[in-house]
Design an enzyme around this catalytic site. Structure first.
Site, mmCIF file in Angstrom:
data_model
loop_
_atom_site.group_PDB
_atom_site.id
_atom_site.type_symbol
_atom_site.label_atom_id
_atom_site.label_comp_id
_atom_site.label_asym_id
_atom_site.label_seq_id
_atom_site.Cartn_x
_atom_site.Cartn_y
_atom_site.Cartn_z
ATOM 1 N N LYS A 41 -9.571 1.145 -0.457
ATOM 2 C CA LYS A 41 -10.173 0.060 0.292
ATOM 3 C C LYS A 41 -9.114 -0.941 0.716
ATOM 4 O O LYS A 41 -9.308 -1.719 1.634
ATOM 5 C CB LYS A 41 -11.197 -0.670 -0.586
ATOM 6 C CG LYS A 41 -12.260 0.191 -1.174
ATOM 7 C CD LYS A 41 -13.119 -0.685 -2.146
ATOM 8 C CE LYS A 41 -14.070 0.183 -2.942
ATOM 9 N NZ LYS A 41 -14.738 -0.596 -4.009
ATOM 10 N N GLY A 42 -8.005 -0.946 -0.016
ATOM 11 C CA GLY A 42 -6.994 -2.000 0.137
ATOM 12 C C GLY A 42 -6.397 -2.148 1.522
ATOM 13 O O GLY A 42 -6.013 -3.236 1.924
ATOM 14 N N GLU A 96 -1.321 1.741 4.827
ATOM 15 C CA GLU A 96 -1.422 1.437 3.396
ATOM 16 C C GLU A 96 -1.292 -0.061 3.146
ATOM 17 O O GLU A 96 -0.594 -0.762 3.892
ATOM 18 C CB GLU A 96 -0.271 2.131 2.657
ATOM 19 C CG GLU A 96 -0.622 3.486 2.077
ATOM 20 C CD GLU A 96 -1.371 3.387 0.759
ATOM 21 O OE1 GLU A 96 -1.972 2.331 0.461
ATOM 22 O OE2 GLU A 96 -1.356 4.377 0.021
ATOM 23 N N ASP A 97 -1.909 -0.525 2.078
ATOM 24 C CA ASP A 97 -1.719 -1.919 1.681
ATOM 25 C C ASP A 97 -0.359 -2.122 1.013
ATOM 26 O O ASP A 97 0.376 -3.034 1.345
ATOM 27 C CB ASP A 97 -2.856 -2.398 0.762
ATOM 28 C CG ASP A 97 -3.135 -1.455 -0.406
ATOM 29 O OD1 ASP A 97 -2.465 -0.413 -0.541
ATOM 30 O OD2 ASP A 97 -4.042 -1.770 -1.199
ATOM 31 N N ASP A 100 3.863 1.222 -4.240
ATOM 32 C CA ASP A 100 4.311 0.787 -5.559
ATOM 33 C C ASP A 100 5.128 1.922 -6.177
ATOM 34 O O ASP A 100 6.275 2.116 -5.800
ATOM 35 C CB ASP A 100 3.056 0.402 -6.354
ATOM 36 C CG ASP A 100 3.351 -0.185 -7.706
ATOM 37 O OD1 ASP A 100 4.232 -1.049 -7.794
ATOM 38 O OD2 ASP A 100 2.682 0.215 -8.677
ATOM 39 N N LYS A 128 7.136 -2.322 -2.777
ATOM 40 C CA LYS A 128 7.814 -2.719 -4.026
ATOM 41 C C LYS A 128 8.795 -1.614 -4.392
ATOM 42 O O LYS A 128 8.520 -0.801 -5.267
ATOM 43 C CB LYS A 128 6.779 -2.849 -5.159
ATOM 44 C CG LYS A 128 5.885 -4.064 -5.094
ATOM 45 C CD LYS A 128 5.192 -4.313 -6.442
ATOM 46 C CE LYS A 128 3.810 -3.749 -6.477
ATOM 47 N NZ LYS A 128 3.015 -4.159 -7.674
ATOM 48 N N PHE A 149 2.526 -8.210 -9.472
ATOM 49 C CA PHE A 149 1.215 -7.666 -9.170
ATOM 50 C C PHE A 149 0.538 -8.660 -8.240
ATOM 51 O O PHE A 149 0.342 -9.819 -8.592
ATOM 52 C CB PHE A 149 0.369 -7.401 -10.418
ATOM 53 C CG PHE A 149 -0.825 -6.553 -10.084
ATOM 54 C CD1 PHE A 149 -0.711 -5.169 -10.037
ATOM 55 C CD2 PHE A 149 -2.038 -7.134 -9.769
ATOM 56 C CE1 PHE A 149 -1.794 -4.376 -9.672
ATOM 57 C CE2 PHE A 149 -3.137 -6.347 -9.411
ATOM 58 C CZ PHE A 149 -3.009 -4.970 -9.368
ATOM 59 N N VAL A 150 0.216 -8.225 -7.044
ATOM 60 C CA VAL A 150 -0.328 -9.138 -6.037
ATOM 61 C C VAL A 150 -1.775 -8.774 -5.695
ATOM 62 O O VAL A 150 -2.188 -7.624 -5.838
ATOM 63 C CB VAL A 150 0.532 -9.118 -4.749
ATOM 64 C CG1 VAL A 150 1.899 -9.720 -5.011
ATOM 65 C CG2 VAL A 150 0.663 -7.704 -4.195
ATOM 66 N N ASP A 156 -6.698 -5.710 -4.760
ATOM 67 C CA ASP A 156 -7.588 -6.157 -5.837
ATOM 68 C C ASP A 156 -6.967 -6.042 -7.213
ATOM 69 O O ASP A 156 -5.963 -5.356 -7.413
ATOM 70 C CB ASP A 156 -8.854 -5.302 -5.819
ATOM 71 C CG ASP A 156 -8.591 -3.890 -6.355
ATOM 72 O OD1 ASP A 156 -7.652 -3.239 -5.853
ATOM 73 O OD2 ASP A 156 -9.293 -3.459 -7.285
ATOM 74 N N ARG A 162 -10.139 -9.251 -3.432
ATOM 75 C CA ARG A 162 -9.874 -8.600 -2.145
ATOM 76 C C ARG A 162 -10.145 -9.542 -0.975
ATOM 77 O O ARG A 162 -9.581 -9.422 0.095
ATOM 78 C CB ARG A 162 -10.801 -7.379 -1.959
ATOM 79 C CG ARG A 162 -10.482 -6.200 -2.825
ATOM 80 C CD ARG A 162 -11.249 -4.979 -2.302
ATOM 81 N NE ARG A 162 -11.339 -3.912 -3.276
ATOM 82 C CZ ARG A 162 -10.383 -2.991 -3.469
ATOM 83 N NH1 ARG A 162 -9.279 -3.042 -2.768
ATOM 84 N NH2 ARG A 162 -10.547 -2.042 -4.362
HETATM 85 P P1 IMP Z 1 1.264 3.745 -6.208
HETATM 86 O O1 IMP Z 1 0.677 5.112 -6.242
HETATM 87 O O2 IMP Z 1 1.787 3.332 -7.561
HETATM 88 O O3 IMP Z 1 2.312 3.552 -5.133
HETATM 89 O O4 IMP Z 1 0.091 2.762 -5.964
HETATM 90 C C1 IMP Z 1 -0.348 2.512 -4.724
HETATM 91 C C2 IMP Z 1 -1.705 1.866 -4.730
HETATM 92 O O5 IMP Z 1 -1.946 1.107 -5.922
HETATM 93 C C3 IMP Z 1 -1.755 0.878 -3.608
HETATM 94 O O6 IMP Z 1 -2.184 1.493 -2.435
HETATM 95 C C4 IMP Z 1 -2.696 -0.163 -4.144
HETATM 96 O O7 IMP Z 1 -4.020 0.210 -3.860
HETATM 97 C C5 IMP Z 1 -2.461 -0.158 -5.634
HETATM 98 N N1 IMP Z 1 -1.458 -1.196 -6.013
HETATM 99 C C6 IMP Z 1 -0.150 -1.053 -6.256
HETATM 100 N N2 IMP Z 1 0.453 -2.211 -6.545
HETATM 101 C C7 IMP Z 1 -0.522 -3.150 -6.442
HETATM 102 C C8 IMP Z 1 -0.521 -4.583 -6.586
HETATM 103 O O8 IMP Z 1 0.492 -5.249 -6.855
HETATM 104 N N3 IMP Z 1 -1.724 -5.183 -6.399
HETATM 105 C C9 IMP Z 1 -2.866 -4.503 -6.095
HETATM 106 N N4 IMP Z 1 -2.904 -3.183 -5.930
HETATM 107 C C10 IMP Z 1 -1.733 -2.502 -6.115
HETATM 108 MG MG MG Z 2 -3.985 1.509 -1.765
#
Ligand code: IMP
Ligand code: MG
Length: 178
Positions: A41-42, A96-97, A100, A128, A149-150, A156, A162
Site C-alpha cells: 500500500k505504501g 515503490e515507497d 530498505d 536506505k 524508520f520513517v 506505516d 500512512r
Molecule cells: P525491504 O524488502 O527490506 O527493502 O523492504 C521494503 C518494504 O518495507 C518497503 O516497500 C516498505 O513497505 C517497508 N519499509 C522499509 N523500510 C521502511 C520504513 O522505514 N518505514 C516504513 N516502511 C518501511
Molecule cells: Mg513497500
C-alpha cells in the site's frame, strides 16, 4: 515508538522532488506508454502524486508485496499480483515507497521478469542503501536517507501513520526518565 514532531521530509519538499522525478520519467518515456506498477500500500500516495505530475500517457496497475512486521523486515516476501494485468512486452515502471534491505524489490523484479516485460525499471521515493542485503538498486530515487524508520506519505508502522502528508521519523523510546 515515538513520532518525531518535526517533519523529516516536508510536504513541500516531497512535492518539489516528485515534480523533478516526473520530469525525468517524461523524458525517459517520451516515445513509450509505460505501465506504472504501484507497490501497495505504501507506494500509493507517491504514485498518485507522480501521476498528477506526468505529462506523458501511461497506464497504472498495482501489486501487493509485503515483507514487514512492525519495524522488522521478515525476509519472506509475499507477492499478490492481479493476473488479469498483462505486463508482457510492456515498459514497466515499478513504483515503490522505500528500498530498505531490497528483498521485497528483488523478489518482485524476479517475479515480474518471468512475464517478459519489454523493459523493467524502478522508481523509489526513498532509498536506505546502508541497509541493503539484496543486490538491487532503483533507476530513480527521490531521497537517499540514513538508517531511520520513517512513516507518513503512505508508509506505516503496523498500519499507522500512512495518512501523514509529510514524512516523519519513528524513534525508539529512550530509557525511562525519573
Ligand atoms: P525491504 O524488502 O527490506 O527493502 O523492504 C521494503 C518494504 O518495507 C518497503 O516497500 C516498505 O513497505 C517497508 N519499509 C522499509 N523500510 C521502511 C520504513 O522505514 N518505514 C516504513 N516502511 C518501511
Ligand atoms: Mg513497500
Amino acid at each position: 515508538m515515538r513520532l518525531s514532531e518535526a517533519p523529516f521530509i516536508s510536504a513541500t519538499d516531497l512535492d518539489v522532488r516528485i515534480g523533478e522525478l516526473a520530469s525525468d520519467l517524461d523524458e525517459a518515456y517520451a516515445s513509450a506508454r509505460p505501465l506504472m506498477l504501484t507497490v501497495l500500500k505504501g507506494g500509493k500516495p507517491f504514485a498518485d502524486s507522480l501521476a498528477r505530475n506526468l505529462t506523458i500517457p501511461f497506464d497504472t496497475e498495482s501489486i501487493r508485496a509485503r515483507s514487514y512486521d512492525g519495524t522488522e523486515s521478515t525476509g519472506t516476501v509475499n507477492i499478490e499480483f492481479d493476473t488479469t494485468v498483462s505486463i508482457k512486452d510492456r515498459d514497466v515502471i515499478v513504483v515503490e515507497d522505500i528500498l530498505d534491505t531490497g528483498r521485497t524489490a528483488a523478489a518482485l523484479v524476479n517475479h515480474l521478469k518471468s512475464f517478459s516485460p519489454a523493459s523493467l525499471r524502478m522508481v523509489t521515493l526513498l532509498d536506505k542503501p546502508s541497509r541493503r542485503v539484496a543486490p538491487i538498486q532503483a533507476d530513480w530515487v527521490g531521497f537517499t536517507i540514513e538508517d531511520h524508520f520513517v512513516v507518513g506519505f503512505g508508509m506505516d508502522y503496523n498500519e499507522a501513520y500512512r495518512e501523514l502528508d509529510d514524512i516523519r521519523i519513528l524513534e525508539p523510546d529512550g530509557p525511562l526518565s525519573a
